[in-house]
Design a protein around this motif. Structure first.
Motif, mmCIF file in Angstrom:
data_model
loop_
_atom_site.group_PDB
_atom_site.id
_atom_site.type_symbol
_atom_site.label_atom_id
_atom_site.label_comp_id
_atom_site.label_asym_id
_atom_site.label_seq_id
_atom_site.Cartn_x
_atom_site.Cartn_y
_atom_site.Cartn_z
ATOM 1 N N GLY A 64 38.258 65.033 37.404
ATOM 2 C CA GLY A 64 38.603 64.438 38.685
ATOM 3 C C GLY A 64 37.645 63.364 39.142
ATOM 4 O O GLY A 64 37.593 63.033 40.322
ATOM 5 N N HIS A 65 36.865 62.764 38.236
ATOM 6 C CA HIS A 65 35.844 61.812 38.647
ATOM 7 C C HIS A 65 36.307 60.362 38.601
ATOM 8 O O HIS A 65 35.576 59.478 39.031
ATOM 9 N N LEU A 66 37.499 60.098 38.073
ATOM 10 C CA LEU A 66 37.970 58.723 37.971
ATOM 11 C C LEU A 66 38.743 58.322 39.222
ATOM 12 O O LEU A 66 39.436 59.136 39.828
ATOM 13 N N ALA A 67 38.614 57.051 39.595
ATOM 14 C CA ALA A 67 39.279 56.555 40.799
ATOM 15 C C ALA A 67 40.790 56.526 40.588
ATOM 16 O O ALA A 67 41.276 56.275 39.493
ATOM 17 N N GLY A 68 41.528 56.739 41.686
ATOM 18 C CA GLY A 68 42.983 56.715 41.616
ATOM 19 C C GLY A 68 43.537 58.067 41.227
ATOM 20 O O GLY A 68 42.842 58.938 40.696
ATOM 21 N N ALA A 69 44.804 58.274 41.474
ATOM 22 C CA ALA A 69 45.444 59.537 41.114
ATOM 23 C C ALA A 69 45.521 59.650 39.612
ATOM 24 O O ALA A 69 46.000 58.740 38.940
ATOM 25 N N GLN A 70 45.087 60.776 39.075
ATOM 26 C CA GLN A 70 45.092 60.990 37.641
ATOM 27 C C GLN A 70 45.970 62.185 37.302
ATOM 28 O O GLN A 70 45.505 63.280 37.046
ATOM 29 N N GLU A 71 47.272 61.970 37.320
ATOM 30 C CA GLU A 71 48.183 63.053 36.986
ATOM 31 C C GLU A 71 48.109 63.343 35.485
ATOM 32 O O GLU A 71 47.873 62.463 34.682
ATOM 33 N N ALA A 72 48.300 64.608 35.139
ATOM 34 C CA ALA A 72 48.337 64.960 33.729
ATOM 35 C C ALA A 72 49.420 64.151 33.032
ATOM 36 O O ALA A 72 50.486 63.908 33.573
ATOM 37 N N ALA A 73 49.137 63.702 31.813
ATOM 38 C CA ALA A 73 50.080 62.834 31.125
ATOM 39 C C ALA A 73 50.558 63.417 29.796
ATOM 40 O O ALA A 73 51.456 62.871 29.174
ATOM 41 N N ILE A 74 49.960 64.516 29.343
ATOM 42 C CA ILE A 74 50.356 65.128 28.087
ATOM 43 C C ILE A 74 51.715 65.807 28.260
ATOM 44 O O ILE A 74 51.986 66.452 29.269
ATOM 45 N N GLU A 75 52.568 65.668 27.260
ATOM 46 C CA GLU A 75 53.884 66.303 27.299
ATOM 47 C C GLU A 75 54.132 67.057 26.000
ATOM 48 O O GLU A 75 53.677 66.646 24.927
ATOM 49 N N VAL A 76 54.844 68.157 26.097
ATOM 50 C CA VAL A 76 55.390 68.842 24.928
ATOM 51 C C VAL A 76 56.894 68.900 25.131
ATOM 52 O O VAL A 76 57.374 69.453 26.120
ATOM 53 N N GLU A 211 44.167 53.392 26.478
ATOM 54 C CA GLU A 211 43.631 52.374 25.574
ATOM 55 C C GLU A 211 43.882 50.957 26.088
ATOM 56 O O GLU A 211 43.295 49.998 25.586
ATOM 57 N N ARG A 212 44.733 50.836 27.117
ATOM 58 C CA ARG A 212 45.067 49.507 27.643
ATOM 59 C C ARG A 212 44.636 49.338 29.089
ATOM 60 O O ARG A 212 44.880 48.286 29.678
ATOM 61 N N ARG A 213 43.992 50.353 29.664
ATOM 62 C CA ARG A 213 43.700 50.318 31.089
ATOM 63 C C ARG A 213 42.219 50.570 31.360
ATOM 64 O O ARG A 213 41.593 51.410 30.726
ATOM 65 N N THR A 214 41.676 49.828 32.314
ATOM 66 C CA THR A 214 40.296 50.032 32.732
ATOM 67 C C THR A 214 40.226 51.207 33.711
ATOM 68 O O THR A 214 41.054 51.332 34.598
ATOM 69 N N HIS A 215 39.234 52.066 33.532
ATOM 70 C CA HIS A 215 38.996 53.173 34.449
ATOM 71 C C HIS A 215 37.593 53.040 35.028
ATOM 72 O O HIS A 215 36.694 52.479 34.400
ATOM 73 N N ARG A 216 37.408 53.583 36.211
ATOM 74 C CA ARG A 216 36.075 53.627 36.793
ATOM 75 C C ARG A 216 35.949 54.863 37.677
ATOM 76 O O ARG A 216 36.937 55.417 38.143
ATOM 77 N N THR A 217 34.717 55.297 37.864
ATOM 78 C CA THR A 217 34.490 56.438 38.738
ATOM 79 C C THR A 217 34.585 56.000 40.185
ATOM 80 O O THR A 217 34.427 54.828 40.504
ATOM 81 N N TRP A 218 34.829 56.962 41.067
ATOM 82 C CA TRP A 218 34.809 56.662 42.492
ATOM 83 C C TRP A 218 33.390 56.807 43.026
ATOM 84 O O TRP A 218 32.535 57.421 42.393
ATOM 85 N N GLY A 257 21.192 62.655 42.669
ATOM 86 C CA GLY A 257 20.788 62.026 43.921
ATOM 87 C C GLY A 257 20.873 60.523 43.944
ATOM 88 O O GLY A 257 20.821 59.915 45.023
ATOM 89 N N VAL A 258 20.996 59.879 42.785
ATOM 90 C CA VAL A 258 21.045 58.419 42.725
ATOM 91 C C VAL A 258 22.510 57.991 42.652
ATOM 92 O O VAL A 258 23.228 58.411 41.735
ATOM 93 N N PRO A 259 23.011 57.179 43.587
ATOM 94 C CA PRO A 259 24.401 56.728 43.514
ATOM 95 C C PRO A 259 24.684 56.087 42.160
ATOM 96 O O PRO A 259 23.850 55.336 41.631
ATOM 97 N N ASN A 260 25.825 56.407 41.583
ATOM 98 C CA ASN A 260 26.153 55.847 40.272
ATOM 99 C C ASN A 260 27.591 55.363 40.242
ATOM 100 O O ASN A 260 28.443 55.835 40.993
ATOM 101 N N ASP A 261 27.837 54.430 39.355
ATOM 102 C CA ASP A 261 29.162 53.839 39.189
ATOM 103 C C ASP A 261 29.356 53.587 37.697
ATOM 104 O O ASP A 261 28.449 53.083 37.028
ATOM 105 N N ILE A 262 30.512 53.949 37.175
ATOM 106 C CA ILE A 262 30.796 53.803 35.746
ATOM 107 C C ILE A 262 32.092 53.031 35.565
ATOM 108 O O ILE A 262 33.103 53.353 36.183
#
Length: 461
Positions: A64-76, A211-218, A257-262
């Protein structure tokens, strides 16, 4: 019923069942939440080597650390199950990004989507190239894509009204007409007609959109030191005012304790390997990363084992949960630390446990004056104390939203006298209010890790 899962296999477990997992010595099992709507009972699927990075990415998203809604995407899916065929995807990267934007955000109009995905192109150029690549006009493609997604949601049991708004229709009547034009059935008729056979061959579907989209932490302040590993591709990390680019195979510790951004570019894969409480002492900012090897090498399997041992109770057999963190700490170099760094690390853990304490109370617990504490935070974290404390509290708030708590519950827990004051603080840090920021309910995902009895759909590879 007992199932023996062999190497290269997965097991689909539908929602509602309690699962006990017992990995054999040396086995690595990846518990990954999946979308509902698969076979009605436990079903084996084949997992190809090419799908494993996508499964690892989904596991990382489960934090849950990535910005934006991250719905599960795996399907069977059971082969032969009734479903609407999605329209053909554009071949070029630019138009593929445009198509994903329009599918993911039903409220986004075409002009804004074009500006975001293919800036500088005219609408006429986009329409012409889109038709050449897909055989459909842009508007026809979007409609088919949204109706295809709606059909899947209806098959999974969602209400027709909910689905209509989810895929961008303003009224149920308009959605019903559009659905019937594409599917030949109304949504209600589709729900009655759709079926998922209980026997037959099932297949695992792992989307490659990561593989085609940039992700970042909030925006966040961690209450613990975190070890992260660039399993594949470069990853850009900022801790406080220090920036570092991890190359594939490198790993560092993010100090508590140190603010971080990825920032994770398309195709890159960043995985957490473990954590250590800030109360254990200070760890300096990263100077030289540890070399763990990139995904695919022999050492990568040990790194994945370490990650699963640290974050799940089901992924490995008798692997020390602290092993991955130790490997990164001993294999990397950090800047020197002193007593003030230790105070900041301990402060972050205190706030993580109790976010209601005032600056005066926190300073007293740490044995320093409030004035001294404010100076330490400013110099070591790069934030004023009020800004740092608000960001720390809103880190806790966002985590609690993912755990299913309501805004009013969190507001009271964090000590806010009124919900509007909490909402303003949340918006100042995260850019949107707690009800609109788009946070996935992580309870189903954490259940798949074995933190509680597993009662949700999961695909284990």
């Amino acid at each position: 019923m007992t199932h023996r899962v062999e190497s290269g296999e997965g097991l689909w477990v539908p929602a509602g069942g309690v699962v006990e997992v017992a990995p054999s010595p040396g086995a690595v099992l990846l518990p990954t939440p999946a979308l509902p709507g698969g076979p009605s009972g436990p079903t084996r699927v084949r997992v190809t080597p090419a799908q494993i990075p996508g499964l690892l990415h989904e596991f990382s998203c489960s934090l849950g650390h990535l910005a934006g809604a991250q719905e599960a995407a795996i399907e069977v899916r059971t082969v032969g199950a009734t479903r609407l065929t999605a329209p053909p995807a554009p071949q070029s990267d630019d138009l593929h990004d445009l198509a994903e934007l329009l599918t993911d955000d039903p409220d986004l109009n075409v002009a804004d989507a074009i500006d975001a995905a293919v800036a500088g192109w005219s609408v006429r150029t986009v329409q012409r190239r889109f038709a050449a690549e897909t055989g459909l006009t842009l508007s026809a493609w979007v409609r088919r894509a949204r109706i295809s997604a709606a059909a899947d949601l209806i098959a999974r049991g969602r209400s027709i009204e909910w689905v209509a708004h989810r895929v961008g229709y303003r009224s149920v009547a308009g959605f019903t007409r559009g659905f019937a034009e594409v599917a030949g059935l109304t949504p209600g008729q589709w729900r009655r007609a759709v079926h998922t056979p209980t026997d037959g061959t099932a297949e695992l579907r792992v989307p490659g959109s990561w593989e085609r989209r940039t992700h970042r932490t909030w925006s966040r302040v961690n209450g613990a030191h975190i070890a992260v590993w660039a399993a594949d591709g470069p990853v850009q990390i900022t801790t406080g005012t220090r920036a570092v680019t991890l190359q594939p195979g490198e790993a560092v510790i993010l100090p508590a304790g140190v603010p971080n951004d990825i920032l994770i570019p398309p195709g890159s894969l960043l995985l957490p390997l473990g954590f250590r409480s800030g109360e254990s002492g200070a760890i300096g900012a990263p100077l030289q990363p540890a070399q763990l090897g990139r995904w695919g090498c022999t050492a990568a399997l040990r790194a994945v084992e370490s990650m699963l041992a640290a974050y799940t109770r089901v992924g490995t057999h008798l692997v020390d949960p602290a092993r991955g963190f130790r490997a990164v700490l001993t294999g990397s170099q950090q800047s020197p630390v002193n007593d003030e760094d230790a105070i900041l690390a301990a402060l972050s853990s205190l706030v993580a446990r109790d976010s209601t304490s005032s600056g005066t109370d926190l300073a007293a617990q740490l044995g320093v004056s409030e004035r001294e504490l404010r100076r330490i935070v400013l110099e070591r974290a790069g934030d004023s104390f009020p800004a740092w404390l608000r960001r720390s509290r809103m880190t806790r708030a966002r985590n609690r939203l993912g755990a299913g708590e309501s805004s009013s519950e969190i507001s009271r827990t964090l000590g806010y006298a009124h919900l509007p004051a909490f909402s303003r603080a949340f918006r100042a840090v995260h850019g949107a209010g707690p009800s609109t920021v788009g946070i996935t309910d992580l309870r189903r995902r954490h259940a798949a890790w074995g933190r509680e009895p597993l009662r949700s759909a999961a695909s284990a590879a």
